[in-house]
Scaffold this motif. Structure first.
Motif, short mmCIF file in Angstrom:
data_model
loop_
_atom_site.label_atom_id
_atom_site.label_comp_id
_atom_site.label_asym_id
_atom_site.label_seq_id
_atom_site.Cartn_x
_atom_site.Cartn_y
_atom_site.Cartn_z
N UNK A 103 0.93 -1.24 0.09
CA UNK A 103 0.14 0.07 0.12
C UNK A 103 0.86 1.20 0.07
N UNK A 104 1.95 1.48 0.79
CA UNK A 104 2.86 2.42 0.72
C UNK A 104 3.59 2.67 -0.47
N UNK A 108 3.32 5.85 -2.88
CA UNK A 108 4.58 6.32 -3.39
C UNK A 108 4.54 6.59 -5.03
N UNK A 109 4.17 5.52 -5.57
CA UNK A 109 3.98 5.49 -7.02
C UNK A 109 2.82 6.60 -7.57
N UNK A 115 3.05 14.01 -9.31
CA UNK A 115 4.18 15.20 -9.57
C UNK A 115 4.32 15.33 -11.02
N UNK A 116 4.66 14.10 -11.68
CA UNK A 116 4.99 14.26 -12.79
C UNK A 116 3.95 14.79 -13.60
N UNK A 117 2.56 14.67 -13.22
CA UNK A 117 1.67 15.29 -14.05
C UNK A 117 1.22 16.87 -13.51
N UNK A 138 -2.48 8.40 7.15
CA UNK A 138 -1.86 9.14 8.25
C UNK A 138 -0.25 8.84 8.14
N UNK A 139 0.19 7.66 7.90
CA UNK A 139 1.59 7.53 7.53
C UNK A 139 2.08 8.23 6.35
N UNK A 140 1.15 8.21 5.33
CA UNK A 140 1.61 8.76 4.18
C UNK A 140 1.62 10.55 4.16
N UNK A 141 1.38 10.82 5.49
CA UNK A 141 1.29 12.29 5.60
C UNK A 141 0.29 13.25 5.08
#
Length: 166
Positions: A103-104, A108-109, A115-117, A138-141
């Motif tokens: 999941x993380x 990330x992907x 960001x690329x888009x 939450x873990x992914x901020x």
């Protein structure tokens, strides 16, 4: 991570079926009224905005990235910071691979893709009782923004909305 295609449909349906069972076992009343169903998945995949995460050629996760304005977020629009965003929908990982950090990795992907888009944020919402997703968010901020209501097969249900400024 790659774009999903119609050849992936059966595996995606299998992952979603397992996710529905997992949610039910966790006493989470999310995805228990039918959606996401095959019709929705076909629409998502056909739009070209659906993605799968693969490992050794096996599909292990699925998500739909909407870049269209979503009326369900209107009540909290003034609390949102980003303006050019993806809303992550139908995010799920094969429960047979729970605990592998997929999941993380998938998040990330998705962040890299956004960001690329040229996106300035990601948005996501989930059921208030979905402790697994809320923990991941939450873990992914992601930051909690507020409550929204979605139409779940004719029933308006509260969801907690989050945003990650990129």
């Amino acid at each position: 991570m790659r774009k999903a295609n119609t050849n992936d449909l059966e595996k995606i349906k299998e992952i979603i079926k397992k996710a529905k069972i997992s949610l039910k076992n966790d006493c989470v009343d999310q995805w228990q009224r039918g959606n996401p169903d095959e019709k929705l998945l076909i629409r998502q995949i056909s739009s070209g905005k659906s993605y799968v995460l693969e490992k050794n050629g096996e599909i292990l996760a699925y998500a739909f990235l909407s870049d269209e304005e979503e009326k369900t977020y209107e009540p909290i629009k003034n609390k949102m910071k980003g303006e050019n965003y993806f809303v992550i929908h139908t995010f799920c990982v094969d429960t047979d691979h729970r605990g592998e950090g997929l999941a993380s990795i998938f998040f990330d992907e998705i962040i890299k893709k956004a960001k690329k888009r040229g996106k300035d944020c990601l948005r996501i919402d989930t059921h208030e009782d979905n402790f697994r997703m809320r923990s991941l968010i939450s873990k992914m901020n992601f930051s909690y923004v507020g409550e929204i209501f979605i139409d779940d097969s004719g029933v308006f249900i509260k969801r907690f909305a989050y945003e990650l400024v990129l």
